[in-house]
Design a protein around this motif. Structure first.
Motif, PDB file in Angstrom:
ATOM      1  N   ILE A 174      -5.962 -10.620  12.207  1.00  0.00           N
ATOM      2  CA  ILE A 174      -6.178  -9.556  11.216  1.00  0.00           C
ATOM      3  C   ILE A 174      -7.671  -9.268  11.129  1.00  0.00           C
ATOM      4  O   ILE A 174      -8.464 -10.172  10.815  1.00  0.00           O
ATOM      5  CB  ILE A 174      -5.642  -9.957   9.824  1.00  0.00           C
ATOM      6  N   ALA A 175      -8.065  -8.027  11.419  1.00  0.00           N
ATOM      7  CA  ALA A 175      -9.458  -7.595  11.250  1.00  0.00           C
ATOM      8  C   ALA A 175      -9.546  -6.831   9.937  1.00  0.00           C
ATOM      9  O   ALA A 175      -8.763  -5.908   9.698  1.00  0.00           O
ATOM     10  CB  ALA A 175      -9.884  -6.712  12.414  1.00  0.00           C
ATOM     11  N   GLY A 230      -5.787  -6.391   3.634  1.00  0.00           N
ATOM     12  CA  GLY A 230      -5.884  -7.385   4.704  1.00  0.00           C
ATOM     13  C   GLY A 230      -5.695  -8.796   4.183  1.00  0.00           C
ATOM     14  O   GLY A 230      -5.003  -9.619   4.796  1.00  0.00           O
ATOM     15  N   ARG A 231      -6.284  -9.084   3.017  1.00  0.00           N
ATOM     16  CA  ARG A 231      -6.168 -10.430   2.431  1.00  0.00           C
ATOM     17  C   ARG A 231      -4.715 -10.704   2.031  1.00  0.00           C
ATOM     18  O   ARG A 231      -4.170 -11.792   2.291  1.00  0.00           O
ATOM     19  CB  ARG A 231      -7.088 -10.542   1.212  1.00  0.00           C
ATOM     20  N   ALA A 232      -4.089  -9.724   1.399  1.00  0.00           N
ATOM     21  CA  ALA A 232      -2.685  -9.906   0.980  1.00  0.00           C
ATOM     22  C   ALA A 232      -1.789 -10.102   2.203  1.00  0.00           C
ATOM     23  O   ALA A 232      -0.840 -10.899   2.176  1.00  0.00           O
ATOM     24  CB  ALA A 232      -2.233  -8.691   0.166  1.00  0.00           C
ATOM     25  N   PHE A 246      -3.421  -6.805  13.509  1.00  0.00           N
ATOM     26  CA  PHE A 246      -3.501  -5.832  12.411  1.00  0.00           C
ATOM     27  C   PHE A 246      -4.956  -5.392  12.303  1.00  0.00           C
ATOM     28  O   PHE A 246      -5.799  -6.130  11.804  1.00  0.00           O
ATOM     29  CB  PHE A 246      -3.010  -6.480  11.114  1.00  0.00           C
ATOM     30  N   ASN A 247      -5.241  -4.189  12.815  1.00  0.00           N
ATOM     31  CA  ASN A 247      -6.595  -3.641  12.795  1.00  0.00           C
ATOM     32  C   ASN A 247      -6.760  -2.826  11.518  1.00  0.00           C
ATOM     33  O   ASN A 247      -6.485  -1.627  11.476  1.00  0.00           O
ATOM     34  CB  ASN A 247      -6.823  -2.805  14.057  1.00  0.00           C
ATOM     35  N   ASN A 248      -7.235  -3.502  10.485  1.00  0.00           N
ATOM     36  CA  ASN A 248      -7.198  -2.971   9.117  1.00  0.00           C
ATOM     37  C   ASN A 248      -8.585  -2.684   8.551  1.00  0.00           C
ATOM     38  O   ASN A 248      -8.714  -2.039   7.515  1.00  0.00           O
ATOM     39  CB  ASN A 248      -6.462  -4.018   8.256  1.00  0.00           C
ATOM     40  N   ALA A 249      -9.654  -3.114   9.254  1.00  0.00           N
ATOM     41  CA  ALA A 249     -11.006  -2.913   8.724  1.00  0.00           C
ATOM     42  C   ALA A 249     -11.269  -1.426   8.554  1.00  0.00           C
ATOM     43  O   ALA A 249     -10.934  -0.622   9.419  1.00  0.00           O
ATOM     44  CB  ALA A 249     -12.036  -3.521   9.663  1.00  0.00           C
ATOM     45  N   GLY A 250     -11.846  -1.066   7.429  1.00  0.00           N
ATOM     46  CA  GLY A 250     -12.110   0.357   7.213  1.00  0.00           C
ATOM     47  C   GLY A 250     -13.173   0.571   6.165  1.00  0.00           C
ATOM     48  O   GLY A 250     -13.480  -0.312   5.359  1.00  0.00           O
ATOM     49  N   THR A 251     -13.747   1.774   6.214  1.00  0.00           N
ATOM     50  CA  THR A 251     -14.756   2.180   5.241  1.00  0.00           C
ATOM     51  C   THR A 251     -14.488   3.620   4.835  1.00  0.00           C
ATOM     52  O   THR A 251     -13.987   4.404   5.639  1.00  0.00           O
ATOM     53  CB  THR A 251     -16.169   2.053   5.852  1.00  0.00           C
ATOM     54  N   LEU A 252     -14.845   3.942   3.601  1.00  0.00           N
ATOM     55  CA  LEU A 252     -14.742   5.350   3.176  1.00  0.00           C
ATOM     56  C   LEU A 252     -15.790   6.184   3.875  1.00  0.00           C
ATOM     57  O   LEU A 252     -15.633   7.364   4.098  1.00  0.00           O
ATOM     58  CB  LEU A 252     -14.999   5.455   1.679  1.00  0.00           C
ATOM     59  N   PRO A 266      -1.747  -4.406  -3.208  1.00  0.00           N
ATOM     60  CA  PRO A 266      -1.950  -4.847  -1.824  1.00  0.00           C
ATOM     61  C   PRO A 266      -0.732  -5.577  -1.259  1.00  0.00           C
ATOM     62  O   PRO A 266      -0.400  -5.417  -0.076  1.00  0.00           O
ATOM     63  CB  PRO A 266      -3.161  -5.782  -1.940  1.00  0.00           C
ATOM     64  N   GLU A 267      -0.047  -6.339  -2.104  1.00  0.00           N
ATOM     65  CA  GLU A 267       1.129  -7.111  -1.637  1.00  0.00           C
ATOM     66  C   GLU A 267       2.255  -6.178  -1.174  1.00  0.00           C
ATOM     67  O   GLU A 267       3.047  -6.542  -0.293  1.00  0.00           O
ATOM     68  CB  GLU A 267       1.650  -8.019  -2.755  1.00  0.00           C
ATOM     69  N   GLU A 268       2.343  -4.980  -1.770  1.00  0.00           N
ATOM     70  CA  GLU A 268       3.389  -4.037  -1.348  1.00  0.00           C
ATOM     71  C   GLU A 268       3.100  -3.501   0.052  1.00  0.00           C
ATOM     72  O   GLU A 268       4.017  -3.249   0.837  1.00  0.00           O
ATOM     73  CB  GLU A 268       3.500  -2.890  -2.357  1.00  0.00           C
ATOM     74  N   LEU A 269       1.815  -3.310   0.337  1.00  0.00           N
ATOM     75  CA  LEU A 269       1.444  -2.893   1.702  1.00  0.00           C
ATOM     76  C   LEU A 269       1.684  -4.025   2.674  1.00  0.00           C
ATOM     77  O   LEU A 269       2.175  -3.812   3.794  1.00  0.00           O
ATOM     78  CB  LEU A 269      -0.032  -2.461   1.711  1.00  0.00           C
ATOM     79  N   ALA A 270       1.358  -5.240   2.247  1.00  0.00           N
ATOM     80  CA  ALA A 270       1.518  -6.404   3.134  1.00  0.00           C
ATOM     81  C   ALA A 270       2.976  -6.523   3.595  1.00  0.00           C
ATOM     82  O   ALA A 270       3.235  -6.840   4.757  1.00  0.00           O
ATOM     83  CB  ALA A 270       1.073  -7.676   2.411  1.00  0.00           C
ATOM     84  N   ARG A 271       3.914  -6.252   2.706  1.00  0.00           N
ATOM     85  CA  ARG A 271       5.330  -6.376   3.095  1.00  0.00           C
ATOM     86  C   ARG A 271       5.701  -5.345   4.168  1.00  0.00           C
ATOM     87  O   ARG A 271       6.514  -5.620   5.050  1.00  0.00           O
ATOM     88  CB  ARG A 271       6.236  -6.239   1.868  1.00  0.00           C
ATOM     89  N   SER A 272       5.107  -4.164   4.103  1.00  0.00           N
ATOM     90  CA  SER A 272       5.379  -3.158   5.136  1.00  0.00           C
ATOM     91  C   SER A 272       4.723  -3.539   6.461  1.00  0.00           C
ATOM     92  O   SER A 272       5.279  -3.289   7.531  1.00  0.00           O
ATOM     93  CB  SER A 272       4.869  -1.785   4.689  1.00  0.00           C
TER      94      SER A 272
END
Ligand SMILES: NC(=O)c1ccc[n+]([C@@H]2O[C@H](COP(=O)([O-])OP(=O)(O)OC[C@H]3O[C@@H](n4cnc5c(N)ncnc54)[C@H](O)[C@@H]3O)[C@@H](O)[C@H]2O)c1
Length: 254
Positions: A11-12, A19-21, A88-94, A220-226
């Motif tokens: 996980i990035a 990402g943490r969740a 899981f390439n999740n790193a992001g910035t606004l 965040p936990e709801e996203l983690a489940r998906s």
């Protein structure tokens, strides 16, 4: 029995938020983890928490804009655990916000470098490793912004994140024959550090909350489940998708 027993997942962007969740859930589901993000202290704390709960996580801080970091994270998975099944390439910035006529060349380039090029560097090395063991699942974190909904002042973010959907389709097509599935998850607004940065007044938070059919933002936990669904064999026939997890935001028109 965990849904990720025997799997190795990278996980990035694992130090906070979605990402943490996801790291915590993946560990509970039996995956061995390699976790990356910018902040070493947060990663160490997360690894300790996972370890205390009986899981295993190797961590390494770095910047996804650097291709060597992507190479090293994948190498860490292979060195420590011998394989890589899920990324899981999740790193992001606004990135740089504000009127597009004022966006700097550096702000534009940095936003694309983190959100799009960084994700590509990650996938490039992860897929190289997955090809050696006959397949895997790669997931990118895109967003509703620039896909179903547009906001003024977020051109670089929208362009970088919708670019990830094209990248998802291209890689899914290219590596599907070798058993590699590639999908993008598209969160609605989710209660994280980035959400608070993007919506820094009660009025902004109330506005964005109201756009969701469920009239709340996500956890965040709801996203983690998906993400777990896209990572696991439950989604074995799912590839090349833009997977909305947005509380009905996309069906709401203001
Ligand atoms: N929170 C939302 O409402 C929302 C909505 C749609 C999409 N997203 C996306 O979800 C993803 C996760 O964001 P979040 O909301 O959990 O926010 P967050 O700020 O809690 O997490 C962002 C993560 O990305 C990492 N990161 C950022 N820049 C990096 C870099 N250059 N190199 C390495 N790591 C870097 C951070 O260290 C952190 O781990 C992002 O890609 C974001 O664009 C968030």
């Amino acid at each position: 029995m965990g849904r990720l027993d025997g799997k190795v997942a990278l996980i990035a962007g694992a130090s906070s938020g979605i990402g943490r969740a996801t790291a915590t859930l993946f560990a509970r589901e039996g995956a061995k983890l390699v976790l990356g993000a910018r902040r070493q202290a947060e990663l160490d704390a997360l690894a300790a928490e996972i370890g205390a709960a009986g899981g295993t996580a190797a961590v390494l801080a770095g910047d996804v804009r650097d291709e060597d970091y992507a190479r090293t994270l994948t190498a860490l998975a292979l060195d420590r655990f011998g394989r890589l099944d899920i990324a899981f390439n999740n790193a992001g910035t606004l990135g740089e916000k504000g009127p597009s006529t004022g966006v700097s060349a550096q702000g534009w380039a940095d936003t694309l470098a983190v959100n799009l090029t960084g994700a590509f560097f990650g996938a490039k090395h992860q897929i190289g490793a997955m090809l050696k063991t006959g397949g895997g699942s790669v997931i990118f974190t895109s967003t509703f912004v620039g896909y179903t909904t547009a906001f003024p002042g977020l051109a670089a973010y929208a362009a970088s994140k919708s670019g990830l959907i094209g990248l998802t389709q291209a890689l899914a097509s290219e590596f599907g024959p070798q058993g590699i599935r590639v999908n993008a998850v598209l969160p609605g607004a989710v209660e994280t550090e980035m959400y608070r940065e993007a919506n820094d007044t009660p009025e902004a938070q109330s506005f964005i909350t109201g756009l969701h059919a469920l009239k709340r933002v996500g956890a965040p936990e709801e996203l983690a489940r998906s993400v777990l669904y896209l990572a696991s064999d439950d989604s074995s026939f799912v590839s090349g998708t833009a997977h909305l997890v947005d509380g009905g935001l996309s069906i709401t028109r203001t």
